[in-house]
Design a protein around this motif. Structure first.
Motif, mmCIF file in Angstrom:
data_model
loop_
_atom_site.group_PDB
_atom_site.id
_atom_site.type_symbol
_atom_site.label_atom_id
_atom_site.label_comp_id
_atom_site.label_asym_id
_atom_site.label_seq_id
_atom_site.Cartn_x
_atom_site.Cartn_y
_atom_site.Cartn_z
ATOM 1 N N GLU A 1 71.256 4.263 20.573
ATOM 2 C CA GLU A 1 71.803 3.309 21.539
ATOM 3 C C GLU A 1 71.257 3.622 22.935
ATOM 4 O O GLU A 1 70.823 2.726 23.668
ATOM 5 N N ASP A 2 71.233 4.892 23.285
ATOM 6 C CA ASP A 2 70.680 5.288 24.579
ATOM 7 C C ASP A 2 69.176 5.026 24.636
ATOM 8 O O ASP A 2 68.639 4.667 25.694
ATOM 9 N N GLY A 3 68.483 5.210 23.513
ATOM 10 C CA GLY A 3 67.048 4.972 23.488
ATOM 11 C C GLY A 3 66.703 3.518 23.750
ATOM 12 O O GLY A 3 65.762 3.211 24.496
ATOM 13 N N ILE A 4 67.456 2.620 23.148
ATOM 14 C CA ILE A 4 67.214 1.197 23.379
ATOM 15 C C ILE A 4 67.599 0.828 24.802
ATOM 16 O O ILE A 4 66.920 0.021 25.458
ATOM 17 N N ASP A 5 68.669 1.428 25.320
ATOM 18 C CA ASP A 5 69.027 1.212 26.722
ATOM 19 C C ASP A 5 67.891 1.638 27.644
ATOM 20 O O ASP A 5 67.671 1.039 28.704
ATOM 21 N N ARG B 1 61.085 3.297 17.377
ATOM 22 C CA ARG B 1 60.282 2.118 16.997
ATOM 23 C C ARG B 1 60.936 1.379 15.833
ATOM 24 O O ARG B 1 61.068 0.147 15.860
ATOM 25 N N GLU B 2 61.361 2.120 14.841
ATOM 26 C CA GLU B 2 61.965 1.481 13.681
ATOM 27 C C GLU B 2 63.326 0.866 14.014
ATOM 28 O O GLU B 2 63.698 -0.172 13.451
ATOM 29 N N MET B 3 64.050 1.486 14.933
ATOM 30 C CA MET B 3 65.350 0.943 15.314
ATOM 31 C C MET B 3 65.208 -0.320 16.152
ATOM 32 O O MET B 3 66.014 -1.245 16.043
ATOM 33 N N VAL B 4 64.201 -0.367 17.030
ATOM 34 C CA VAL B 4 64.000 -1.545 17.875
ATOM 35 C C VAL B 4 63.545 -2.736 17.046
ATOM 36 O O VAL B 4 63.966 -3.874 17.280
ATOM 37 N N TYR B 5 62.705 -2.488 16.042
ATOM 38 C CA TYR B 5 62.050 -3.588 15.335
ATOM 39 C C TYR B 5 62.632 -3.903 13.962
ATOM 40 O O TYR B 5 62.113 -4.750 13.253
#
Length: 217
Positions: free
Chosen positions: A67-71, A108-112
């Motif tokens: 969650e923090d990474g996408i933020d 990368r896998e979480m974003v896409y």
């Protein structure tokens, strides 16, 4: 006197929780979300039961890690919008987005992909759309970006950088920068450029692609 052991236990529990999160971040960055909770426990140097007491499911752990990474990606886009020159801001964002996705396979896998993660990650991912759309529209309106470039092209740039890194990173970890530079050059508006042969994905198609892509594991 009675409270001291409880406080100690709470501190130990929080340290163990953070230790698990840090280990998971390292492991997912290297191996992607295919890593299991058992793998995380081994990497953290704690018992499997310690991980399962903190995170009942893998999705809970992914939420905590990413969650923090996408933020962070959202913050990059918002920072790029503050740059006076729209092309400079666009290039800065693409380069930093691609650096993140090249170095962190799990992110990368979480974003896409929508295969993993829970409500928190979904909400963070939705926050990406408005600032990225503004970056593209601003550079396009100012005449820097080719007119057929679309906001849905942006995630795919990060995916391409990540693929180069995953394939050849052990040979040259910076190779992805070469292809990002080539892609950015191809995105600049020039009067003599022919239109692109295929239209960008629409928002519904992008959602369908994310739902259909399930990273290994």
């Amino acid at each position: 006197m009675i409270d001291k052991p409880c406080r100690g236990l709470r501190k130990d529990a929080e340290r163990n929780r953070q230790r698990v999160i840090d280990a998971a971040r390292e492991l997912f960055a290297e191996r992607g979300v295919e890593a299991t909770l058992n793998d995380v426990a081994h990497h953290a140097g704690v018992g499997v039961g310690t991980v399962y007491r903190r995170f009942a499911t893998k999705e809970e752990l992914l939420d905590a890690v990413f969650e923090d990474g996408i933020d962070q990606v959202v913050c990059l886009a918002e920072s790029a919008l503050k740059q006076e020159n729209s092309w400079d801001g666009f290039v800065w964002f693409v380069e930093h987005l691609c650096e993140l996705t090249a170095q962190d396979r799990g992110l990368r896998e979480m974003v896409y992909s929508s295969a993993y993660g829970g409500y928190g990650v979904d909400c963070a991912r939705l926050r990406l759309t408005p600032p990225i759309s503004q970056l593209v529209e601003r550079a396009r309106e100012d005449g820097y970006l080719r007119p057929d470039a679309e906001p849905t092209d942006m995630p795919i740039l990060g995916m391409l950088a990540g693929t180069v890194s995953e394939w050849a990173g052990h040979v040259d970890p910076e190779l992805w920068r070469r292809y990002v530079a080539l892609l950015l050059d191809g995105m600049r508006h020039r009067e003599d450029r022919p239109p692109l042969p295929v239209r960008a994905l629409c928002d519904d198609q992008m959602d369908a692609a994310m739902r259909g892509w399930h990273p290994a594991g």
